[in-house]
Motif scaffolding. Structure first.
Motif, PDB file in Angstrom:
ATOM      1  N   LYS A  52      58.617  44.263  51.187  1.00 16.47           N
ATOM      2  CA  LYS A  52      59.100  43.986  49.831  1.00 16.47           C
ATOM      3  C   LYS A  52      58.142  43.111  49.028  1.00 16.47           C
ATOM      4  CE  LYS A  52      62.008  40.121  51.273  1.00 16.47           C
ATOM      5  NZ  LYS A  52      63.360  39.582  51.338  1.00 16.47           N
ATOM      6  N   ALA A  56      55.524  45.570  44.625  1.00 22.41           N
ATOM      7  CA  ALA A  56      55.101  45.479  43.225  1.00 22.41           C
ATOM      8  C   ALA A  56      53.637  45.876  43.071  1.00 22.41           C
ATOM      9  CB  ALA A  56      55.333  44.072  42.695  1.00 22.41           C
ATOM     10  N   ASN A  57      52.765  45.414  43.992  1.00 27.82           N
ATOM     11  CA  ASN A  57      51.342  45.755  43.910  1.00 27.82           C
ATOM     12  C   ASN A  57      51.112  47.243  44.116  1.00 27.82           C
ATOM     13  OD1 ASN A  57      50.361  43.192  43.375  1.00 27.82           O
ATOM     14  ND2 ASN A  57      50.283  42.653  45.548  1.00 27.82           N
ATOM     15  N   LYS A  59      53.284  49.707  43.602  1.00 25.96           N
ATOM     16  CA  LYS A  59      53.807  50.453  42.451  1.00 25.96           C
ATOM     17  C   LYS A  59      52.855  50.372  41.265  1.00 25.96           C
ATOM     18  CE  LYS A  59      58.718  50.632  43.343  1.00 25.96           C
ATOM     19  NZ  LYS A  59      60.064  50.345  42.835  1.00 25.96           N
ATOM     20  N   GLU A  60      52.195  49.234  41.112  1.00 28.06           N
ATOM     21  CA  GLU A  60      51.217  49.089  40.019  1.00 28.06           C
ATOM     22  C   GLU A  60      50.029  50.018  40.247  1.00 28.06           C
ATOM     23  OE1 GLU A  60      48.413  45.599  38.096  1.00 28.06           O
ATOM     24  OE2 GLU A  60      50.183  45.019  39.250  1.00 28.06           O
TER      25      GLU A  60
END
Length: 64
Positions: A52, A56-57, A59-60
């Protein structure tokens, strides 16, 4: 504005599941397999999920 390109390395390494999680493969399964136990190699074959804290990284990089 030009289109935003997806990182090609990430595109090859990650897949999205139906529920939106990100699948990945395990490391240490490409070479020097003679010294690894059969159980270890079998477990490395299975896919895992991205942690988790890294979602974010990733998905970017995938532009999601």
């Amino acid at each position: 504005m030009p289109k935003v390109k997806t990182k090609a390395g990430a595109k090859k390494r990650f897949k999205l599941t139906g529920s939106g999680k990100i699948k990945r493969k395990h490391a240490f399964k490409s070479h020097i397999l003679t010294k690894k136990e059969t159980k270890q190699k079998r477990n490395l074959t299975k896919t895992g999920l991205v942690h988790k804290s890294d979602v974010a990284n990733v998905k970017e990089m995938l532009n999601i």
